[in-house]
Design a protein around this motif. Structure first.
Motif, PDB file in Angstrom:
ATOM      1  N   MET A 184       0.941  -1.167   0.104  1.00 43.84           N
ATOM      2  CA  MET A 184      -0.093   0.015   0.080  1.00 43.84           C
ATOM      3  C   MET A 184       0.675   1.260  -0.136  1.00 43.84           C
ATOM      4  N   LEU A 199       3.877   1.450  -1.094  1.00 42.61           N
ATOM      5  CA  LEU A 199       4.672   1.686  -2.238  1.00 42.61           C
ATOM      6  C   LEU A 199       3.697   2.604  -3.452  1.00 42.61           C
ATOM      7  N   LEU A 200       2.258   1.961  -3.204  1.00 40.62           N
ATOM      8  CA  LEU A 200       1.446   2.521  -4.232  1.00 40.62           C
ATOM      9  C   LEU A 200       1.210   3.800  -4.247  1.00 40.62           C
ATOM     10  N   PHE A 201       0.882   4.341  -2.926  1.00 40.07           N
ATOM     11  CA  PHE A 201       0.815   5.801  -2.583  1.00 40.07           C
ATOM     12  C   PHE A 201       2.162   6.591  -3.079  1.00 40.07           C
ATOM     13  N   MET A 254       4.416   5.942  -5.072  1.00 41.20           N
ATOM     14  CA  MET A 254       4.750   5.795  -6.397  1.00 41.20           C
ATOM     15  C   MET A 254       3.866   6.857  -7.190  1.00 41.20           C
ATOM     16  N   VAL A 255       2.662   6.754  -6.857  1.00 41.89           N
ATOM     17  CA  VAL A 255       1.790   7.598  -7.722  1.00 41.89           C
ATOM     18  C   VAL A 255       1.979   9.230  -7.294  1.00 41.89           C
ATOM     19  N   PHE A 309       5.632   9.952  -8.990  1.00 45.51           N
ATOM     20  CA  PHE A 309       5.514  10.345 -10.384  1.00 45.51           C
ATOM     21  C   PHE A 309       4.695  11.543 -10.807  1.00 45.51           C
ATOM     22  N   PHE A 315       0.038  10.668 -15.166  1.00 42.94           N
ATOM     23  CA  PHE A 315       0.417  10.649 -13.739  1.00 42.94           C
ATOM     24  C   PHE A 315      -0.510  11.468 -12.906  1.00 42.94           C
ATOM     25  N   GLY A 318      -3.683  10.179 -12.309  1.00 42.48           N
ATOM     26  CA  GLY A 318      -3.667   9.136 -11.214  1.00 42.48           C
ATOM     27  C   GLY A 318      -3.835   9.777  -9.772  1.00 42.48           C
ATOM     28  N   ALA A 320      -6.474   2.220   6.292  1.00 42.90           N
ATOM     29  CA  ALA A 320      -5.431   1.990   4.898  1.00 42.90           C
ATOM     30  C   ALA A 320      -6.396   1.104   3.938  1.00 42.90           C
ATOM     31  N   LEU A 328      -7.745   1.328   0.503  1.00 43.68           N
ATOM     32  CA  LEU A 328      -7.408   0.798  -0.658  1.00 43.68           C
ATOM     33  C   LEU A 328      -8.705   0.040  -1.271  1.00 43.68           C
ATOM     34  N   MET A 357     -10.284   2.362  -3.589  1.00 44.99           N
ATOM     35  CA  MET A 357      -9.248   3.003  -4.874  1.00 44.99           C
ATOM     36  C   MET A 357      -9.845   2.504  -6.180  1.00 44.99           C
ATOM     37  N   ILE A 408      -8.141   1.359 -11.886  1.00 50.06           N
ATOM     38  CA  ILE A 408      -7.276   1.931 -12.907  1.00 50.06           C
ATOM     39  C   ILE A 408      -5.925   2.297 -12.139  1.00 50.06           C
ATOM     40  N   VAL A 409      -6.184   2.795 -10.947  1.00 48.43           N
ATOM     41  CA  VAL A 409      -4.982   3.433 -10.064  1.00 48.43           C
ATOM     42  C   VAL A 409      -4.014   2.355  -9.988  1.00 48.43           C
ATOM     43  N   LEU A 443      -2.129   1.818 -12.986  1.00 48.85           N
ATOM     44  CA  LEU A 443      -1.080   2.828 -13.307  1.00 48.85           C
ATOM     45  C   LEU A 443      -0.114   2.580 -12.460  1.00 48.85           C
ATOM     46  N   PHE A 444      -0.070   1.984 -11.249  1.00 52.62           N
ATOM     47  CA  PHE A 444       0.924   1.813 -10.258  1.00 52.62           C
ATOM     48  C   PHE A 444       2.009   0.499 -11.045  1.00 52.62           C
ATOM     49  N   MET A 486       3.659   2.337 -13.755  1.00 54.52           N
ATOM     50  CA  MET A 486       4.896   3.194 -13.240  1.00 54.52           C
ATOM     51  C   MET A 486       5.928   2.386 -12.649  1.00 54.52           C
ATOM     52  N   LEU A 524      -3.152  -6.394  -5.267  1.00 54.84           N
ATOM     53  CA  LEU A 524      -3.510  -5.208  -4.584  1.00 54.84           C
ATOM     54  C   LEU A 524      -5.079  -4.774  -4.408  1.00 54.84           C
TER      55      LEU A 524
END
Lengths: 295, 294
Positions: free
Chosen positions: A33, A35-37, A39-40, A43, A271, A274, B109, B113, B116, B119-120, B123-124, B127, B153
């Motif tokens: 989780m 990492l996801l936050f 990263m978005v 970027f 980005f 996102g 959290a 999630l 969420m 598509i996010v 995108l992750f 990236m 995820l």
């Protein structure tokens, strides 16, 4: 009795490894989780700070001319979700009240209500892409011949989105309104009120937070959905003028940009989109937590 | 009792929406099934390739849904392999071990999630590949494993929430008995509470499988393509049912392809509904088992 359980503290001797395994799994999930936050956000940050002309904060999307504004898509997402929530929430509320308030207590009536309630549950399982596929070949021709335009429009996508969020809305409302209705049921029956009257005069006015959290949850789902706007809304990157004009949402925009592989500044807009979605979702879920209405 | 106009409107509206919504769903899905079910059969899955050759991978399938089905299957299997451990672990932790503060933070959290947009997650993954390309692996590309990671995820909160609920539904009497007979915390957890909650957790797993199988937005970003044949390995491109449906709706060339799309949509709808039914059955039998014993 409660204290006996709560004060139950284990001796540290057996199976500590098992607990460690659980901690590892939690750490894994948390790492994913975080990492996801990160990263978005990381970027999107350069594009966010850059600003200026041609950046993501403008109203014109024309990759050929070096203009990469995503504001039309932000507006598109919001407009789409608002229309979907207005219709989906209204329909969901009415449907939920209908489910909660059988007028006659005949056997057929109960059966009918169970059937419709079951159908709402089945609706949660229908894949969005299947909804989209059916609507492309059934709803768009109807809109095209009935109302004009190309059929791929704000209205078309919003109708399907409202169907998509309807089960969410109905289930949240049912969980919130059902117990409250039951608690006034007996007093109401004594006063000669039907369930529907109770709902309208007593329950609905006193359950504002349930009503709002259903709407907010529906909004979150509507903003986040990709396939329905992508397949049905026409995807023109401009502000819609009427219900029948085409628009592009953030989610559809992201799907289109990656599939066309424009690269460079177009990716920046991706980005940013996102990040916008992440922020909208964060606000939605905070709002729901604040109201405590999560089902 | 004399009614106000708004109430009468409301009463009318409830009946109206009760009629409208089922009608719309029935018409949409009925139309889909009407066109999709007749094309179901060997042809739809395998095209002109002999089924046995296709199943054992001896001959490629060009005009059937078989590669997409296999792609979706592996995608779901990998996703569940990746998500099962962290997802159920999170749920158990939240239900049994977390302090109130940990509960609050981790719970928030997981909720976030859960809401969420899918598509996010996609995108992750995208990236992640860009980052790898610019740093240590210049030829990294999207593929099956990445898609499964992002889907993991996506389904993680589903697993966590259903595990937490199942653990919370374990009756208090069982907990008291465990405490009274001197079980240590982990003994009680692994030998009593987990087996007791197993069916509820399994129901959540089936729901998560459904989520993973139907999602399109995530794999759109992470390596799905329209004509990949069978998946070539963990890092290869793949086909998936949900993407095939989307692809047909936007790119179909002739009636044949369109019919394939209807077949695929009907198939996916069937799979999703079947999974939901299994999850409901499991949940129902779990509830019945512990009903009235709390």
């Amino acid at each position: 009795m409660r204290n006996a359980v709560e004060s139950f503290r284990p001796e540290r001797r057996n199976g500590e490894a098992g607990l460690a395994v659980i901690h590892v799994s939690v750490a894994l999930a948390a790492a994913g989780m975080v990492l996801l936050f990160l990263m978005v956000v990381a970027f999107a940050l350069p594009a966010f700070l850059q600003g200026g002309g041609g950046g993501p904060f403008s109203w014109s999307w024309a990759p050929g001319k070096g203009e990469f504004g995503i504001l039309p898509m932000v507006a598109g997402s919001v407009l789409m979700a608002v229309l979907a929530v207005v219709s989906g929430w209204t329909l969901g509320l009415c449907l939920c009240c209908w489910l909660l308030a059988p007028d006659r207590s005949g056997k057929g009536d109960v059966l009918l209500r169970n059937l419709v309630g079951g159908m709402v549950r089945v609706m949660t399982a229908i894949p969005t892409v299947v909804y989209g596929f059916a609507a492309v070949f059934l709803l768009t021709p109807v809109i095209r011949s009935g109302l004009g335009g190309s059929g791929f429009s704000w209205l078309t996508a919003a109708i399907m989105l409202s169907l998509l969020i309807l089960p969410t809305v109905v289930l949240v409302l049912q969980a919130g309104l059902g117990p409250r209705l039951e608690s006034v049921r007996l007093a109401g029956a004594a006063a000669g009120l039907t369930r529907l009257e109770l709902l309208w005069y007593l329950v609905l006015p006193s359950s504002r937070s349930t009503l709002i959290s259903a709407a907010v949850l529906g909004f979150g789902r509507a903003v986040g959905d990709t396939m329905l706007p992508l397949m049905l809304a026409g995807n023109a990157p401009v502000m819609p003028e009427t219900l029948l004009s085409s628009l592009r949402t953030l989610t559809a925009h992201m799907a289109l940009v990656t599939s066309n592989e424009v690269g460079g500044a177009a990716y920046d807009s991706l980005f940013m989109a996102g990040l916008f979605l992440l922020l909208i979702n964060g606000i939605v879920s905070l709002a729901i937590r604040r109201m405590g209405g999560r089902s | 009792m004399k009614h106000s106009i708004p109430f009468l409107c409301f009463r009318l509206l409830t009946g109206f929406s009760a009629a409208l919504v089922p009608t719309m769903v029935c018409v949409l899905m009925g139309y889909l099934l009407m066109r999709g079910v007749p094309v179901m059969g060997k042809e739809l899955l395998f095209g002109s390739t002999p089924p046995l050759d296709a199943v054992f991978g001896r001959a490629p399938v060009w005009d059937g849904l078989w590669p997409a089905c296999v792609g979706t299957f592996w995608l779901v299997v990998l996703t569940m392999l990746l998500a099962l451990f962290p997802g159920t672990g999170c749920g158990i932790f939240l239900a049994e071990l977390a302090s109130p503060l940990q509960k609050k933070i981790l719970g928030a959290a997981v909720d976030m999630l859960a809401g969420m947009p899918s598509i996010v997650m996609g995108l992750f993954g995208f990236m992640l590949i860009l980052l790898l390309r610019h740093t240590i692996l210049p030829d990294a590309n999207t593929g099956l494993l990445l898609a499964a990671g992002c889907l993991a995820l996506l389904v993680l909160p589903v697993l966590a929430a259903s595990t937490r609920e199942a653990m919370n539904a374990v009756p208090r009497s069982l907990r008291l008995a465990a405490a009274a007979s001197g079980f240590s915390r982990s003994q009680a957890l692994f030998h009593l509470f987990l087996p007791a909650a197993a069916k509820g957790i399994l129901g959540g797993v089936v729901l998560a499988v459904g989520r993973a199988a139907e999602d399109t937005a995530v794999i759109l970003f992470t390596g799905v393509v329209a004509n990949a044949g069978l998946p070539a390995g963990l890092f290869g491109k793949f086909e998936a049912l949900s993407f095939d449906i989307y692809y047909v709706s936007s790119q179909y060339q002739n009636q044949q392809e369109l019919l394939h799309g209807f077949g695929a949509a009907a198939l996916l709808l069937g799979i999703s509904c079947l999974l939901l039914a299994i999850a409901r059955l499991l949940e129902g039998s779990f509830r019945r088992k512990w009903q009235g014993k709390a």
